[in-house]
Design a protein around this motif. Structure first.
Motif, PDB file in Angstrom:
ATOM      1  N   SER A  35       1.851   0.691   9.066  1.00 51.33           N
ATOM      2  CA  SER A  35       2.778   0.746   7.940  1.00 51.33           C
ATOM      3  C   SER A  35       4.190   0.766   8.503  1.00 51.33           C
ATOM      4  O   SER A  35       4.369   0.783   9.717  1.00 51.33           O
ATOM      5  CB  SER A  35       2.532   1.998   7.097  1.00 51.33           C
ATOM      6  OG  SER A  35       2.769   3.168   7.850  1.00 51.33           O
ATOM      7  N   TRP A  48       5.076   3.258   1.610  1.00 47.46           N
ATOM      8  CA  TRP A  48       4.264   2.098   1.974  1.00 47.46           C
ATOM      9  C   TRP A  48       3.288   1.723   0.867  1.00 47.46           C
ATOM     10  O   TRP A  48       3.118   0.553   0.551  1.00 47.46           O
ATOM     11  CB  TRP A  48       3.529   2.385   3.276  1.00 47.46           C
ATOM     12  CG  TRP A  48       2.701   1.238   3.769  1.00 47.46           C
ATOM     13  CD1 TRP A  48       1.342   1.172   3.808  1.00 47.46           C
ATOM     14  CD2 TRP A  48       3.171  -0.004   4.303  1.00 47.46           C
ATOM     15  NE1 TRP A  48       0.935  -0.026   4.329  1.00 47.46           N
ATOM     16  CE2 TRP A  48       2.050  -0.779   4.643  1.00 47.46           C
ATOM     17  CE3 TRP A  48       4.438  -0.539   4.523  1.00 47.46           C
ATOM     18  CZ2 TRP A  48       2.139  -2.047   5.191  1.00 47.46           C
ATOM     19  CZ3 TRP A  48       4.536  -1.802   5.074  1.00 47.46           C
ATOM     20  CH2 TRP A  48       3.399  -2.536   5.399  1.00 47.46           C
ATOM     21  N   GLN A  56       3.567  -6.089   2.077  1.00 49.64           N
ATOM     22  CA  GLN A  56       3.025  -5.303   3.187  1.00 49.64           C
ATOM     23  C   GLN A  56       2.615  -6.210   4.334  1.00 49.64           C
ATOM     24  O   GLN A  56       2.877  -5.911   5.505  1.00 49.64           O
ATOM     25  CB  GLN A  56       1.832  -4.462   2.726  1.00 49.64           C
ATOM     26  CG  GLN A  56       2.193  -3.253   1.924  1.00 49.64           C
ATOM     27  CD  GLN A  56       0.979  -2.413   1.575  1.00 49.64           C
ATOM     28  OE1 GLN A  56      -0.169  -2.784   1.844  1.00 49.64           O
ATOM     29  NE2 GLN A  56       1.223  -1.256   0.966  1.00 49.64           N
TER      30      GLN A  56
END
Length: 149
Positions: A35, A48, A56
């Motif tokens: 992350s 995150w 992401q």
């Protein structure tokens, strides 16, 4: 005179070597991180888990690339130290600070941009220290380029 020369060379090598080790560590961290970093969360004002899946993937890919860059620059610095710097090749005395500055100046600029334009507080100081290590290392130990060596 010889002792001073040797001491200055060792001090320059130490300055570059510390930058190499830090680069390798940062490269490893960024390459395997699942992350983003806490200052990334602060910059985006979200965690995150709040970031969309496609974003992401993109952020993870960019972090992997950054990690690869840090790791690569660390390896290049170490190779230059172990072989041409150690053998007193003049070109290496210029290549070492050039490699460090070519990598860390854009990193410094990027982190300062995040600092100025987001709520995030990135660790810009490390990039500044790496740039300073290049300047200090060069100031401690360099030789004018003359001819082919």
């Amino acid at each position: 005179m010889f002792a001073d020369h040797s001491l200055r060379k060792r001090a320059a090598g130490l300055s570059y070597g510390i930058t190499a080790i830090v680069s390798l560590v940062l490269g490893g961290i960024y390459a395997v991180k699942q992350s983003f970093m806490p200052y990334h969360a602060d910059a985006l004002s979200m965690g995150w888990g709040e970031v969309e899946a496609a974003n992401q993937v993109l952020i993870s890919a960019l972090m992997t690339v950054a990690g690869g860059g840090w790791f690569t620059v660390g390896v290049v610095i170490l190779v230059l130290l172990v072989f041409p710097f150690r053998s007193d090749r003049r070109w290496a005395l210029y290549a070492l600070p050039a490699v460090i500055l070519l990598f860390y100046l854009p990193n410094l600029w990027a982190t300062l941009s995040v600092l100025q334009n987001t709520p995030g507080n990135p660790p810009w100081q490390g990039n500044a220290i790496a740039c300073l290590s290049a300047v200090v290392g060069f100031a401690l130990y360099h030789k004018p380029l003359k001819g082919r060596t």
